[in-house]
Design an enzyme around this catalytic site. Structure first.
Site, PDB file in Angstrom:
ATOM      1  N   TYR A   1      -2.186  -6.244   1.942  1.00 40.80           N
ATOM      2  CA  TYR A   1      -2.610  -4.917   1.476  1.00 40.80           C
ATOM      3  C   TYR A   1      -1.535  -4.195   0.673  1.00 40.80           C
ATOM      4  O   TYR A   1      -1.801  -3.222  -0.021  1.00 40.80           O
ATOM      5  CB  TYR A   1      -3.090  -4.041   2.647  1.00 40.80           C
ATOM      6  CG  TYR A   1      -2.036  -3.680   3.667  1.00 40.80           C
ATOM      7  CD1 TYR A   1      -1.019  -2.775   3.381  1.00 40.80           C
ATOM      8  CD2 TYR A   1      -2.054  -4.251   4.933  1.00 40.80           C
ATOM      9  CE1 TYR A   1      -0.058  -2.460   4.317  1.00 40.80           C
ATOM     10  CE2 TYR A   1      -1.102  -3.934   5.881  1.00 40.80           C
ATOM     11  CZ  TYR A   1      -0.095  -3.041   5.558  1.00 40.80           C
ATOM     12  OH  TYR A   1       0.861  -2.736   6.482  1.00 40.80           O
ATOM     13  N   GLU A   2      -0.276  -4.681   0.781  1.00 38.79           N
ATOM     14  CA  GLU A   2       0.790  -4.064  -0.016  1.00 38.79           C
ATOM     15  C   GLU A   2       0.673  -4.481  -1.477  1.00 38.79           C
ATOM     16  O   GLU A   2       1.406  -3.987  -2.326  1.00 38.79           O
ATOM     17  CB  GLU A   2       2.163  -4.516   0.504  1.00 38.79           C
ATOM     18  CG  GLU A   2       2.514  -3.996   1.870  1.00 38.79           C
ATOM     19  CD  GLU A   2       3.847  -4.567   2.346  1.00 38.79           C
ATOM     20  OE1 GLU A   2       4.895  -4.063   1.924  1.00 38.79           O
ATOM     21  OE2 GLU A   2       3.811  -5.544   3.128  1.00 38.79           O
TER      22      GLU A   2
ATOM     23  N   HIS B   1       9.080  -1.212   8.784  1.00 41.18           N
ATOM     24  CA  HIS B   1       9.387  -2.627   8.635  1.00 41.18           C
ATOM     25  C   HIS B   1      10.712  -2.763   7.886  1.00 41.18           C
ATOM     26  O   HIS B   1      10.783  -2.436   6.704  1.00 41.18           O
ATOM     27  CB  HIS B   1       8.312  -3.349   7.800  1.00 41.18           C
ATOM     28  CG  HIS B   1       7.007  -3.496   8.512  1.00 41.18           C
ATOM     29  ND1 HIS B   1       6.628  -4.652   9.136  1.00 41.18           N
ATOM     30  CD2 HIS B   1       6.000  -2.621   8.701  1.00 41.18           C
ATOM     31  CE1 HIS B   1       5.441  -4.480   9.686  1.00 41.18           C
ATOM     32  NE2 HIS B   1       5.029  -3.255   9.429  1.00 41.18           N
TER      33      HIS B   1
ATOM     34  N   ASN C   1      -3.510   1.025  19.561  1.00 42.56           N
ATOM     35  CA  ASN C   1      -4.556   2.058  19.558  1.00 42.56           C
ATOM     36  C   ASN C   1      -5.878   1.365  19.828  1.00 42.56           C
ATOM     37  O   ASN C   1      -5.983   0.156  19.652  1.00 42.56           O
ATOM     38  CB  ASN C   1      -4.626   2.735  18.169  1.00 42.56           C
ATOM     39  CG  ASN C   1      -4.898   1.723  17.065  1.00 42.56           C
ATOM     40  OD1 ASN C   1      -3.998   0.984  16.657  1.00 42.56           O
ATOM     41  ND2 ASN C   1      -6.129   1.658  16.604  1.00 42.56           N
TER      42      ASN C   1
ATOM     43  N   HIS D   1      -1.402   6.364  11.536  1.00 47.19           N
ATOM     44  CA  HIS D   1      -0.355   5.332  11.470  1.00 47.19           C
ATOM     45  C   HIS D   1       0.852   5.692  12.328  1.00 47.19           C
ATOM     46  O   HIS D   1       1.433   4.837  12.999  1.00 47.19           O
ATOM     47  CB  HIS D   1       0.061   5.105  10.018  1.00 47.19           C
ATOM     48  CG  HIS D   1       1.121   4.061   9.838  1.00 47.19           C
ATOM     49  ND1 HIS D   1       0.942   2.752  10.255  1.00 47.19           N
ATOM     50  CD2 HIS D   1       2.367   4.125   9.316  1.00 47.19           C
ATOM     51  CE1 HIS D   1       2.047   2.064   9.991  1.00 47.19           C
ATOM     52  NE2 HIS D   1       2.928   2.869   9.425  1.00 47.19           N
TER      53      HIS D   1
ATOM     54  N   MET E   1      -4.148  -6.260  10.393  1.00 43.78           N
ATOM     55  CA  MET E   1      -4.049  -6.517   8.952  1.00 43.78           C
ATOM     56  C   MET E   1      -2.989  -7.555   8.603  1.00 43.78           C
ATOM     57  O   MET E   1      -2.443  -7.541   7.506  1.00 43.78           O
ATOM     58  CB  MET E   1      -3.725  -5.207   8.221  1.00 43.78           C
ATOM     59  CG  MET E   1      -4.701  -4.078   8.530  1.00 43.78           C
ATOM     60  SD  MET E   1      -4.167  -2.556   7.739  1.00 43.78           S
ATOM     61  CE  MET E   1      -5.156  -1.337   8.607  1.00 43.78           C
ATOM     62  N   SER E   2      -2.668  -8.424   9.559  1.00 42.35           N
ATOM     63  CA  SER E   2      -1.597  -9.392   9.288  1.00 42.35           C
ATOM     64  C   SER E   2      -1.868 -10.694  10.029  1.00 42.35           C
ATOM     65  O   SER E   2      -3.003 -10.976  10.417  1.00 42.35           O
ATOM     66  CB  SER E   2      -0.250  -8.814   9.746  1.00 42.35           C
ATOM     67  OG  SER E   2      -0.209  -8.703  11.156  1.00 42.35           O
TER      68      SER E   2
ATOM     69  N   ALA F   1       0.954  -5.392  15.514  1.00 42.12           N
ATOM     70  CA  ALA F   1       0.282  -4.233  16.105  1.00 42.12           C
ATOM     71  C   ALA F   1      -1.198  -4.417  15.802  1.00 42.12           C
ATOM     72  O   ALA F   1      -1.552  -4.878  14.711  1.00 42.12           O
ATOM     73  CB  ALA F   1       0.795  -2.958  15.459  1.00 42.12           C
TER      74      ALA F   1
ATOM     75  N   SER G   1       4.951  -4.258  13.627  1.00 43.31           N
ATOM     76  CA  SER G   1       5.233  -2.812  13.586  1.00 43.31           C
ATOM     77  C   SER G   1       5.724  -2.290  14.929  1.00 43.31           C
ATOM     78  O   SER G   1       5.066  -2.495  15.947  1.00 43.31           O
ATOM     79  CB  SER G   1       3.964  -2.024  13.250  1.00 43.31           C
ATOM     80  OG  SER G   1       3.422  -2.445  12.050  1.00 43.31           O
TER      81      SER G   1
ATOM     82  N   HIS H   1       2.562  -7.864   3.757  1.00 43.75           N
ATOM     83  CA  HIS H   1       1.118  -7.782   3.984  1.00 43.75           C
ATOM     84  C   HIS H   1       0.378  -7.919   2.661  1.00 43.75           C
ATOM     85  O   HIS H   1       0.859  -7.465   1.621  1.00 43.75           O
ATOM     86  CB  HIS H   1       0.754  -6.422   4.611  1.00 43.75           C
ATOM     87  CG  HIS H   1       1.432  -6.155   5.913  1.00 43.75           C
ATOM     88  ND1 HIS H   1       2.681  -5.585   5.993  1.00 43.75           N
ATOM     89  CD2 HIS H   1       1.046  -6.390   7.189  1.00 43.75           C
ATOM     90  CE1 HIS H   1       3.021  -5.476   7.265  1.00 43.75           C
ATOM     91  NE2 HIS H   1       2.055  -5.968   8.014  1.00 43.75           N
TER      92      HIS H   1
END
Ligand code: HPA
Length: 280
Positions: A85-86, A61, A235, A247, A211-212, A113, A30, A83
């Site tokens: 989560y997608e 992306h 962050n 986000h 998350m990746s 990220a 990201s 991902h």
């Protein structure tokens, strides 16, 4: 549907026809896009043109492979990743890695990220990934083993290549880039973690959370690739600071570190292409 060699070869053949083979691959996380502009004579293919490929749904992306030359080496840049989560299966998330393996990729630089868990980190810094913790409860190698790529029970000791890590540290120092080191913990998302989860993962030894990356790394190691991982700490993770995580801010911070990240990446590719050329 489970991934098959036939499906992987069909995708790899399409990418090879459009872009040629590749030696080194870079996955851009990201806000870290843009490296593809460094490539000489770039040829690209949109994911939507690759048979059997998933399509990215995340803002920020893009979705394409760009292959070009650096020195005499072919570098493939994956702009936009998939991902879990997608809603993509882990077979889909890791399909690009297996396609890269079929294209000849031996070295993978993977970026993301991440939220800073280690309280010595600051948002806007980079972290060299030394190891990972998989808290997702999932593994991309579940199911029939694809023996063409690697063994049923692949070793994950030193999943992130120690030699490449040393080079990254040297190169960061050369360019005056502050490069933290630490363990990346994969969480499922898409909600950011709770503050209690962040305290838990810190206790478990994590320095950053995201998350990746981990599914791709497991599959890359199964394929025998050397892997280098870099996180952009966009962050501080939940509860570290007394403020919520948005986000948009994560994406903006990704943009802010783009400069130093790009310098480091250029320098690493420089080293790799030199190193690879010397071997011939
Ligand atoms: N948590 C999980 N994934 C992330 C974060 C985070 O705080 N920041 C960027 N990706």
């Amino acid at each position: 549907m489970a991934v098959t060699m036939k499906k992987l070869h069909a995708a790899a053949d399409t990418v090879r026809k459009a872009c040629g083979p590749a030696d080194i691959a870079v996955i851009l996380g990201s806000g870290l896009g843009g490296y593809e502009e460094s490539l000489i004579d770039p040829q690209e293919i949109a994911y939507s043109k690759i048979p059997g490929f998933p399509v990215s749904t995340v803002a920020g992306h893009a979705g394409k492979f760009v292959v070009g030359t650096v020195r005499d080496k072919r570098v493939l840049v994956m702009s936009g990743r998939f991902h879990h989560y997608e809603g993509h299966s882990l077979d889909a998330v890791t399909m690009p890695i297996r396609v890269m393996a079929l294209l000849g990729v031996k070295t993978l630089i993977i970026t993301n990220a991440a939220g800073g868990v280690n309280t010595n980190f600051n948002a806007g810094e980079l972290m060299l990934i030394t190891d990972y913790i998989n808290l997702s409860g999932r593994n991309p190698l579940r199911g029939k083993n694809l023996d063409e790529f690697g063994p049923r029970f692949p070793d994950m000791t030193n999943a992130f290549d120690p030699q490449l890590r040393d080079i990254a540290l040297q190169r960061a120092q050369r360019h005056g880039i502050h490069l933290n080191q630490g363990v990346y913990c994969w969480m499922n998302g898409p909600s950011y973690e709770s503050a209690a989860e962040i305290r838990m993962v810190r206790t478990l030894g994590a320095d950053a959370v995201g998350m990746s990356t981990v599914p791709e790394v497991i599959v890359a190691r199964h394929c025998g690739m050397r892997v280098l991982g870099i996180s952009s700490i966009t962050n501080m993770a939940a509860g570290v600071l007394d403020q919520p995580i948005h986000h948009e801010e994560v994406l903006q911070m990704g943009e802010k570190v783009r400069g130093s990240f790009r310098t480091l990446l250029d320098s690493l590719i420089d080293h790799l292409t030199e190193e690879e050329s010397e071997k011939i």
